[in-house]
Motif scaffolding. Structure first.
Motif, PDB file in Angstrom:
ATOM      1  N   ARG A 139      18.346  24.347  47.435  1.00 24.52           N
ATOM      2  CA  ARG A 139      16.907  24.610  47.335  1.00 24.52           C
ATOM      3  C   ARG A 139      16.140  23.321  47.025  1.00 24.52           C
ATOM      4  NH1 ARG A 139      12.895  25.486  43.789  1.00 24.52           N
ATOM      5  NH2 ARG A 139      14.232  25.102  41.983  1.00 24.52           N
ATOM      6  N   LEU A 140      16.613  22.564  46.041  1.00 23.96           N
ATOM      7  CA  LEU A 140      15.928  21.330  45.684  1.00 23.96           C
ATOM      8  C   LEU A 140      16.003  20.284  46.797  1.00 23.96           C
ATOM      9  CD1 LEU A 140      16.979  21.105  41.949  1.00 23.96           C
ATOM     10  CD2 LEU A 140      14.705  21.656  42.858  1.00 23.96           C
ATOM     11  N   ALA A 141      17.104  20.248  47.519  1.00 22.29           N
ATOM     12  CA  ALA A 141      17.219  19.322  48.647  1.00 22.29           C
ATOM     13  C   ALA A 141      16.223  19.678  49.744  1.00 22.29           C
ATOM     14  CB  ALA A 141      18.637  19.341  49.203  1.00 22.29           C
ATOM     15  N   LEU A 142      16.038  20.961  49.982  1.00 26.54           N
ATOM     16  CA  LEU A 142      15.055  21.381  50.988  1.00 26.54           C
ATOM     17  C   LEU A 142      13.642  20.972  50.578  1.00 26.54           C
ATOM     18  CD1 LEU A 142      16.520  24.896  51.792  1.00 26.54           C
ATOM     19  CD2 LEU A 142      16.285  22.999  53.414  1.00 26.54           C
ATOM     20  N   ILE A 143      13.331  21.131  49.310  1.00 28.05           N
ATOM     21  CA  ILE A 143      12.012  20.705  48.827  1.00 28.05           C
ATOM     22  C   ILE A 143      11.872  19.200  48.984  1.00 28.05           C
ATOM     23  CG2 ILE A 143      10.538  20.493  46.787  1.00 28.05           C
ATOM     24  CD1 ILE A 143      11.715  23.234  45.885  1.00 28.05           C
ATOM     25  N   GLY A 162      13.248  17.416  51.112  1.00 23.55           N
ATOM     26  CA  GLY A 162      13.174  17.128  52.539  1.00 23.55           C
ATOM     27  C   GLY A 162      11.866  17.541  53.183  1.00 23.55           C
ATOM     28  N   GLY A 163      10.960  18.116  52.380  1.00 20.49           N
ATOM     29  CA  GLY A 163       9.641  18.428  52.915  1.00 20.49           C
ATOM     30  C   GLY A 163       9.278  19.902  53.019  1.00 20.49           C
ATOM     31  N   GLU A 164      10.221  20.788  52.748  1.00 24.55           N
ATOM     32  CA  GLU A 164       9.893  22.217  52.780  1.00 24.55           C
ATOM     33  C   GLU A 164       9.017  22.587  51.586  1.00 24.55           C
ATOM     34  OE1 GLU A 164      10.306  24.398  55.039  1.00 24.55           O
ATOM     35  OE2 GLU A 164      11.770  23.399  56.306  1.00 24.55           O
ATOM     36  N   THR A 165       8.214  23.596  51.757  1.00 27.83           N
ATOM     37  CA  THR A 165       7.447  24.098  50.617  1.00 27.83           C
ATOM     38  C   THR A 165       8.411  24.786  49.664  1.00 27.83           C
ATOM     39  OG1 THR A 165       7.044  26.279  51.579  1.00 27.83           O
ATOM     40  CG2 THR A 165       5.424  24.537  52.091  1.00 27.83           C
ATOM     41  N   PRO A 166       8.080  24.867  48.396  1.00 24.63           N
ATOM     42  CA  PRO A 166       8.962  25.560  47.457  1.00 24.63           C
ATOM     43  C   PRO A 166       9.240  27.009  47.864  1.00 24.63           C
ATOM     44  CG  PRO A 166       7.396  24.247  46.237  1.00 24.63           C
ATOM     45  CD  PRO A 166       6.978  24.186  47.689  1.00 24.63           C
ATOM     46  N   GLU A 167       8.244  27.665  48.418  1.00 30.74           N
ATOM     47  CA  GLU A 167       8.434  29.054  48.839  1.00 30.74           C
ATOM     48  C   GLU A 167       9.424  29.151  50.001  1.00 30.74           C
ATOM     49  OE1 GLU A 167       5.434  27.518  48.572  1.00 30.74           O
ATOM     50  OE2 GLU A 167       4.786  28.437  46.681  1.00 30.74           O
ATOM     51  N   GLU A 168       9.243  28.293  50.996  1.00 27.76           N
ATOM     52  CA  GLU A 168      10.141  28.297  52.152  1.00 27.76           C
ATOM     53  C   GLU A 168      11.546  27.870  51.740  1.00 27.76           C
ATOM     54  OE1 GLU A 168      11.262  28.930  56.152  1.00 27.76           O
ATOM     55  OE2 GLU A 168       9.573  29.609  54.972  1.00 27.76           O
ATOM     56  N   ALA A 169      11.644  26.890  50.852  1.00 29.04           N
ATOM     57  CA  ALA A 169      12.950  26.451  50.362  1.00 29.04           C
ATOM     58  C   ALA A 169      13.662  27.580  49.635  1.00 29.04           C
ATOM     59  CB  ALA A 169      12.792  25.247  49.439  1.00 29.04           C
ATOM     60  N   ALA A 170      12.932  28.353  48.850  1.00 29.54           N
ATOM     61  CA  ALA A 170      13.534  29.490  48.146  1.00 29.54           C
ATOM     62  C   ALA A 170      14.045  30.526  49.135  1.00 29.54           C
ATOM     63  CB  ALA A 170      12.521  30.119  47.193  1.00 29.54           C
ATOM     64  N   THR A 171      13.274  30.792  50.167  1.00 26.96           N
ATOM     65  CA  THR A 171      13.696  31.764  51.182  1.00 26.96           C
ATOM     66  C   THR A 171      14.936  31.268  51.922  1.00 26.96           C
ATOM     67  OG1 THR A 171      11.437  32.569  51.487  1.00 26.96           O
ATOM     68  CG2 THR A 171      12.988  32.979  53.287  1.00 26.96           C
ATOM     69  N   LEU A 172      14.901  30.023  52.367  1.00 26.75           N
ATOM     70  CA  LEU A 172      16.037  29.471  53.114  1.00 26.75           C
ATOM     71  C   LEU A 172      17.299  29.405  52.260  1.00 26.75           C
ATOM     72  CD1 LEU A 172      14.198  26.605  55.008  1.00 26.75           C
ATOM     73  CD2 LEU A 172      15.196  28.665  56.035  1.00 26.75           C
ATOM     74  N   SER A 173      17.162  28.981  51.026  1.00 28.71           N
ATOM     75  CA  SER A 173      18.347  28.888  50.172  1.00 28.71           C
ATOM     76  C   SER A 173      18.892  30.271  49.834  1.00 28.71           C
ATOM     77  CB  SER A 173      18.055  28.087  48.908  1.00 28.71           C
ATOM     78  OG  SER A 173      17.095  28.724  48.104  1.00 28.71           O
TER      79      SER A 173
END
Length: 70
Positions: free
Chosen positions: A20-24, A26-37
């Motif tokens: 999740r933190l890596a996605l953030i 990398g530019g993802e929004t926290p909401e999108e990172a939470a969904t993807l993770s």
């Protein structure tokens, strides 16, 4: 977290948070990172997520791999 990963003393949540933190980062929004993770890490077996989390740390320390050096 890395020490726990390589020592085998981690929890699945450690892996999910690393992704999740890596996605953030990398530019993802926290909401999108939470969904993807949640979809691609939290609901997957440890054996699938651990290499991703270790790859995150590798990239953090050594930078992204160059084209053709895989």
């Amino acid at each position: 977290v890395f020490r726990r990963l390589v020592a085998g003393e981690f929890k699945h949540a450690d892996l999910v948070e690393t992704v999740r933190l890596a996605l953030i980062g990398g530019g993802e929004t926290p909401e999108e990172a939470a969904t993807l993770s949640r979809v691609y890490a939290a609901e997957r077996p440890v054996a699938e997520v651990l290499p991703i989390a270790l790859g995150v740390f590798e990239t953090l320390w050594f930078g992204p791999k160059s084209e053709g050096t895989e």
